[in-house]
Scaffold this motif. Structure first.
Motif, short mmCIF file in Angstrom:
data_model
loop_
_atom_site.label_atom_id
_atom_site.label_comp_id
_atom_site.label_asym_id
_atom_site.label_seq_id
_atom_site.Cartn_x
_atom_site.Cartn_y
_atom_site.Cartn_z
N VAL B 83 -7.15 -7.33 -5.13
CA VAL B 83 -8.71 -7.25 -5.12
C VAL B 83 -9.44 -6.43 -4.25
CG1 VAL B 83 -8.68 -9.85 -5.88
CG2 VAL B 83 -9.11 -9.17 -3.50
N CYS B 84 -8.57 -5.61 -3.55
CA CYS B 84 -9.55 -4.60 -2.57
C CYS B 84 -10.23 -3.75 -3.35
CB CYS B 84 -8.73 -4.05 -1.58
SG CYS B 84 -9.24 -3.33 -0.23
N PHE B 85 -11.20 -2.84 -2.72
CA PHE B 85 -11.64 -1.79 -3.54
C PHE B 85 -11.01 -0.40 -3.09
CE2 PHE B 85 -14.92 -0.23 -0.01
CZ PHE B 85 -14.69 -1.08 0.77
N HIS B 86 -10.26 -0.63 -2.55
CA HIS B 86 -9.36 0.39 -1.91
C HIS B 86 -10.04 1.98 -1.50
CE1 HIS B 86 -9.14 1.35 -6.27
NE2 HIS B 86 -8.57 0.14 -6.58
N PRO B 87 -10.71 1.97 -0.38
CA PRO B 87 -11.38 2.89 -0.21
C PRO B 87 -10.46 3.94 0.20
CG PRO B 87 -11.80 1.09 1.53
CD PRO B 87 -11.18 0.77 0.21
N CYS B 88 -9.21 3.62 0.72
CA CYS B 88 -8.16 4.60 1.02
C CYS B 88 -8.03 5.57 -0.20
CB CYS B 88 -6.93 3.65 1.39
SG CYS B 88 -6.34 2.67 -0.41
N GLU B 89 -7.92 5.02 -1.40
CA GLU B 89 -7.49 5.97 -2.43
C GLU B 89 -8.56 7.15 -2.57
OE1 GLU B 89 -5.96 4.12 -6.06
OE2 GLU B 89 -4.98 2.88 -4.86
N ARG B 94 -4.10 13.86 -1.76
CA ARG B 94 -3.58 14.35 -2.91
C ARG B 94 -4.50 14.28 -3.99
NH1 ARG B 94 2.20 14.66 -4.56
NH2 ARG B 94 1.97 15.22 -6.57
N ARG B 95 -5.73 13.86 -3.89
CA ARG B 95 -6.83 13.90 -4.97
C ARG B 95 -6.89 15.52 -5.27
NH1 ARG B 95 -12.02 12.38 -2.76
NH2 ARG B 95 -10.96 13.27 -1.19
N VAL B 101 -2.94 8.99 -4.53
CA VAL B 101 -1.64 7.95 -4.59
C VAL B 101 -2.31 6.54 -5.01
CG1 VAL B 101 0.24 7.05 -3.57
CG2 VAL B 101 -0.36 9.27 -3.14
N ALA B 102 -1.54 5.82 -5.87
CA ALA B 102 -1.94 4.42 -6.21
C ALA B 102 -1.76 3.47 -4.97
CB ALA B 102 -1.30 3.97 -7.53
N ILE B 103 -2.36 3.79 -4.13
CA ILE B 103 -2.05 2.79 -2.74
C ILE B 103 -2.05 1.31 -3.09
CG2 ILE B 103 -2.67 2.38 -0.33
CD1 ILE B 103 -3.67 5.40 -0.46
N HIS B 104 -3.06 0.98 -3.82
CA HIS B 104 -3.30 -0.42 -3.95
C HIS B 104 -2.25 -1.19 -5.02
CE1 HIS B 104 -5.08 0.79 -8.00
NE2 HIS B 104 -4.90 -0.58 -8.35
N SER B 105 -1.60 -0.34 -5.80
CA SER B 105 -0.53 -0.95 -6.75
C SER B 105 0.84 -0.99 -5.63
CB SER B 105 -0.20 0.29 -7.86
OG SER B 105 -1.38 0.42 -8.64
N PHE B 483 5.21 20.35 -2.73
CA PHE B 483 4.66 19.24 -3.42
C PHE B 483 4.00 19.63 -4.67
CE2 PHE B 483 3.87 18.00 0.94
CZ PHE B 483 4.33 16.78 0.93
N GLY B 484 5.14 19.44 -5.98
CA GLY B 484 4.61 19.71 -7.28
C GLY B 484 3.61 18.86 -7.94
N PHE B 485 3.05 19.16 -9.16
CA PHE B 485 2.37 18.18 -9.81
C PHE B 485 3.11 17.16 -10.45
CE2 PHE B 485 0.84 16.64 -13.93
CZ PHE B 485 -0.36 16.32 -13.82
N ILE B 486 2.68 15.57 -10.02
CA ILE B 486 3.35 14.42 -10.67
C ILE B 486 2.27 13.57 -10.84
CG2 ILE B 486 5.08 12.64 -10.00
CD1 ILE B 486 5.97 14.38 -7.52
N PRO B 487 2.30 13.13 -12.16
CA PRO B 487 1.30 12.28 -12.63
C PRO B 487 1.13 11.08 -11.73
CG PRO B 487 2.90 12.67 -14.33
CD PRO B 487 3.11 13.65 -13.28
N ARG B 488 -0.02 10.39 -11.61
CA ARG B 488 -0.06 9.16 -10.67
C ARG B 488 0.34 8.04 -11.86
NH1 ARG B 488 -4.73 6.26 -7.60
NH2 ARG B 488 -5.15 4.30 -8.77
#
Lengths: 293, 581
Positions: B83-89, B94-95, B101-105, B483-488
């Motif tokens: 439920v966190c609004f994940h301001p980290c992401e 990496r954006r 990165v899907a930190i919350h997942s 670091f190459g392109f890797i989809p989230r």
């Protein structure tokens, strides 16, 4: 990469290579891959100096300092002596710069590989006579400044394609490698060690001093040379079977050129022309590798 | 020729010494060094989680250690992963390369894994202290305060008015976002740390007075449970009720009537939660918001899913009056117009003379909440008050120190801000008991993550993290050649047809394989992951292996200061300084 291979070390600290020296990185990698059962033949080149003044040595393996033009011939003799002693295990390695390979040592190299002598010849290429003061060689690329191609008289001739020359000798193994791709370099060196006959590896080894680049950029520049197709990574077996090891994205050569002081005089038109030359060479290589019909 | 008989043997100079006598370190004028820095995500996380390290451990398959690293800064990974609004992401470097990165997942994956295998965390805990602390309210703020205080060695008793602990997490968030077992696990974790929770124990003013005698400090985190007034005529009709009360009834197991059309006033997460719950109970939901969709404080994804599920949204309308008409209600709406900008959101004003009416069956208010009772608020004035970023400390002339936290003092009312406030309270109280009142502010300053507002308990307790440079790593400082392109990772979810059928959790689990792949996408900004590039590329054989936590050191006898190791470090865990002469 196998950790135990990366972990062994045959180069002592305290050598007198310039800060950021690509040739020293190349030496570390090649000796890690070959191991201690190696005898080195060292014709005049940067490394003749780097390894230190008599009675010091920066290398943990036996080295024979040889005359500039004799890399191929001396190695042939060492190989013959070892074979007579019944030692077929030890690798004979000739470690030469581009001057000692492309120009001065060319006939001895050609002769040795024509006889398919069982040795490994590594050319670490810094694209000029660096330790004598950055004079141009036949490996100096189109567009480069050197102390013998100064001002507007920059080199307007193409770099000799030494790999294709060796391939034309139909020797068992010819490869290009770069200090920026250690896994690839180590694998190719090990493959060469295990192949019988003449082997040639052309290693791209950047030179901060001669190329007028900051010392910390030497690996980055070497990586860009591969990424821009200026120095493609590939190997050729038996003079026929081409394998391209790295297919870069479409990077522009100007990114590589604009970081180096030796190219700073080049205009946009010059760079466009160089881009065309690089594209042409790459297309040719793709054809040879069977990736273009 | 026979060598023995040769009167003039061949002279062959042979080297017999190594170059190690040549200390090339004297050439150096730049000084490379290992210098771990701070990741932007950890600064953005109000709980100051050490995200770069968490992802590094996860990428190595060290799920337990990764989970424990979360727990050092946040006792609610299972909850916050959901439920966190994940301001980290939002701050992930990496954006700039592809996507954050899907930190919350990953946080949720680590918590789920710990639950699944029944893993018990091993965390540092200080020896027992003599002070006892009472915590009022077993919501995220109170439980966090108790968690961190007990880590610091204090006996903590938590008093909760409701029949179960959890606060807004237990009573205010629908099950499709936060299943009960996910919450219970985190609460049990807090209890296992040694915290005692007394439920069904409301603390009246009299009880509080008794408490003040028994405890050295009281943390008050009662939350905001009472709805705000719309101040419009007809608001007191029985068809008008509080969204929070509706959600609470649901979580208590009741099924409140939802036939016909329910209007929900508001644009926050509570409004969305009510609307989506109404849909799940078979009703129609009409969401009315005074600003525009993009101005809503609710999570964008929540709004999007709500609309997919059939919630209708009317923007730029405010309630003006409510009246009964037979068995329905008529809600008069004042149309609003944009009258400027207010910190990135539209400022709105009534568009005079433009009103319309809607006929509906009931109204749920979700326009914000306040403290249940005024005494839950920290006293006004400055006397004996210490206002920190997430808490207010009140030191009376006599009796224990009181700390107000959670929604009562937080500007942003979120779970992770409540955690931050519990942590701040724990640090402030511990400093107060050990070093006195004056030491609190400087001590807290020293525990900031980077230069941001978040606090780190690991730094406070003297862990390795305190050695990090507060410099926040920027994207340009990452060597993206590595670091190459890797989809989230794509978060698997229930289909919308499945979603509206029940209160089943929407976000499905991701596999360990996917989680490891996702964590490998993390740059680990500023941290050394032992990639060995410094060793590999050193032209001077001057990076030496050793057994300390860094795993290697630079031999300055020979290092010429070329700087290659610093540039080839993919993660900016090294720095180059000018040599001091």
């Amino acid at each position: 990469m196998l950790t135990e291979i990366m972990d062994r070390e045959f180069v002592y600290s305290g050598h007198v290579g310039c800060p950021g020296c690509g040739a020293t990185i190349a030496m570390r990698f090649v000796l890690k891959a070959l191991g201690e059962k190696t005898i080195m033949v060292l014709p005049a080149c940067c490394w003749s100096v780097i390894t230190g003044p008599y009675p010091l040595s920066a290398l943990k393996i036996p080295v024979i300092h040889a005359a500039f033009e004799t890399g191929g011939a001396t190695a042939s003799g060492v190989r013959a002596a070892l074979d007579m002693m019944g030692d077929t295990e030890t690798t004979v390695l000739t470690w030469a710069g581009d001057g000692g390979t492309f120009d001065i040592g060319f006939q001895a190299l050609s002769g040795a590989v024509e006889r398919n002598e069982n040795f490994l010849y590594v050319c670490y290429d810094n694209e000029a006579y660096m330790n004598t003061g950055i004079q141009r060689s036949s490996s100096t690329p189109y567009g480069a400044w050197t102390t013998t191609t100064t001002g507007q008289d920059w080199k307007r001739l193409r770099k000799k394609n030494i790999v294709e020359v060796l391939v034309a000798h139909r020797i068992p193994y010819v490869a290009t490698a770069s200090i920026a791709f250690p896994d690839d370099l180590l694998r190719k060196t090990q493959k060469a060690r295990e192949t019988k006959g003449s082997k040639f590896i052309h290693i791209y080894a950047s030179c901060p001093t001669g190329w007028r680049i900051p010392s910390e950029m030497s690996v980055k520049i070497a990586r860009m040379a591969v990424q821009t197709n200026i120095f493609p990574l590939y190997e050729v077996e038996d003079g026929r079977k081409y394998t391209i090891n790295y297919k870069p994205k479409e990077y522009l050569v100007r990114e590589y050129f604009k970081l180096q002081g030796r190219f700073k005089h080049l205009t946009d038109q010059d760079l466009d022309q160089i881009q065309q030359m690089v594209n042409e060479d790459w297309e040719l290589l793709l054809h040879k590798a069977g990736d273009r019909s | 020729m026979n060598e023995a008989k040769n009167p003039n043997p061949l002279f062959m100079p042979i080297t017999y010494l190594t170059t190690e006598s040549n200390k090339t370190g004297s050439w150096r004028f730049l000084h490379p060094q290992y210098d771990e820095k701070t990741s932007p995500c950890s600064v953005a996380c109000p709980a100051g989680e050490d995200i770069a390290r968490i992802e590094m451990l996860a990428s190595q398959g060290l799920f337990k250690e990764a989970w424990e690293t979360i727990l050092r800064e946040n006792p609610f990974p299972s909850v916050c992963g959901r439920v966190c609004f994940h301001p980290c992401e939002g701050q992930c470097n990496r954006r700039e390369l592809d996507m954050a990165v899907a930190i919350h997942s990953l946080e949720r994956f680590l918590a789920d894994t710990a639950i699944r295998y029944g893993i018990k965390p091993v965390l540092e805990k200080r020896p027992s202290q003599k002070q006892r602390i009472a915590v009022i309210g077993a919501g995220p703020a109170g439980l966090s305060a108790a968690w961190f205080l007990s880590m610091l060695g204090y006996a903590c008793h938590v008093f909760e008015a409701s029949a179960e602990a959890g606060g807004v997490l237990r009573w205010g968030i629908p099950l499709y976002r936060l299943p009960l077992n996910a919450l219970l696990h985190d609460i049990q974790q807090v209890e296992a740390q040694g915290v005692t929770i007394y439920t069904g124990k409301p603390v009246s003013p009299d009880v509080l007075e008794i408490m003040k005698k028994d405890y050295d400090a009281v943390f008050i985190g009662c939350g905001h449970g009472r709805g705000m007034s719309m101040n419009v005529p007809g608001e007191d009709l029985k068809e008008v009720s509080e969204g929070l009360d509706f959600l609470r009834k649901l979580r208590e197991g009741e099924t409140p009537p939802c036939q016909g059309v329910s209007a929900i006033i508001g644009g926050g997460n509570t409004a969305i939660d009510v609307a989506r719950s109404v849909v799940r109970l078979g009703g129609k939901a009409l969401l009315l918001y005074r600003r525009r969709r993009q101005d809503m404080p609710a999570l964008e994804l929540e709004v999007e899913m709500a609309l997919e599920e059939g919630v209708k949204l009317q923007e730029l309308v405010a309630p003006a009056a409510v009246a009964r008409d037979e068995d329905q209600v008529v809600l008069t709406l004042q149309e609003m117009k944009i009258a400027g900008d207010e910190g990135g959101r539209a400022r709105v004003a009534p568009d005079e003379g433009k009103t319309r009416k809607v006929r509906i069956d009931r109204i749920f208010k979700a326009i914000g909440a306040q403290a249940d009772e005024p005494r839950h608020q920290p006293p006004a004035g400055d006397e004996g008050l210490l206002s920190l970023s997430h808490t207010v400390l009140v030191r009376g002339n006599q009796g224990p120190v009181m700390v107000f936290g959670g929604d009562l003092t937080n500007e942003t009312k979120s779970v992770v801000h409540a955690v931050a406030s519990g942590k701040e309270a724990a640090m402030a109280l511990d400093t107060l008991f050990r070093e006195g009142f004056e030491a609190i502010v400087p001590k807290l300053e020293a525990c900031r993550v980077g230069e941001g507002p978040s606090l780190s308990m690991e730094i406070y307790m003297g862990g390795q993290r305190r050695l990090r440079n507060p410099h926040v790593v920027r994207y340009e400082e990452i060597n993206t050649d590595y670091f190459g392109f890797i989809p989230r990772v794509i978060q698997p979810r229930l289909l919308k047809e499945e979603r509206v059928q029940s209160f089943e959790e929407i976000d499905l689990k991701i596999s360990a394989n996917l989680a490891m792949k996702e964590s490998e996408r993390c740059f680990n900004c500023g941290l050394c992951n032992q990639c060995d590039n410094c060793f590999i590329y050193c032209p001077d054989t001057s990076v030496m292996r050793d057994k300390d936590h860094q795993g290697r050191h630079i031999n300055y006898d020979y290092c010429k200061g070329c700087g290659l190791c610093v540039v080839e470090c993919p993660r900016n865990a090294m720095s180059l300084r000018e040599e001091e002469s």
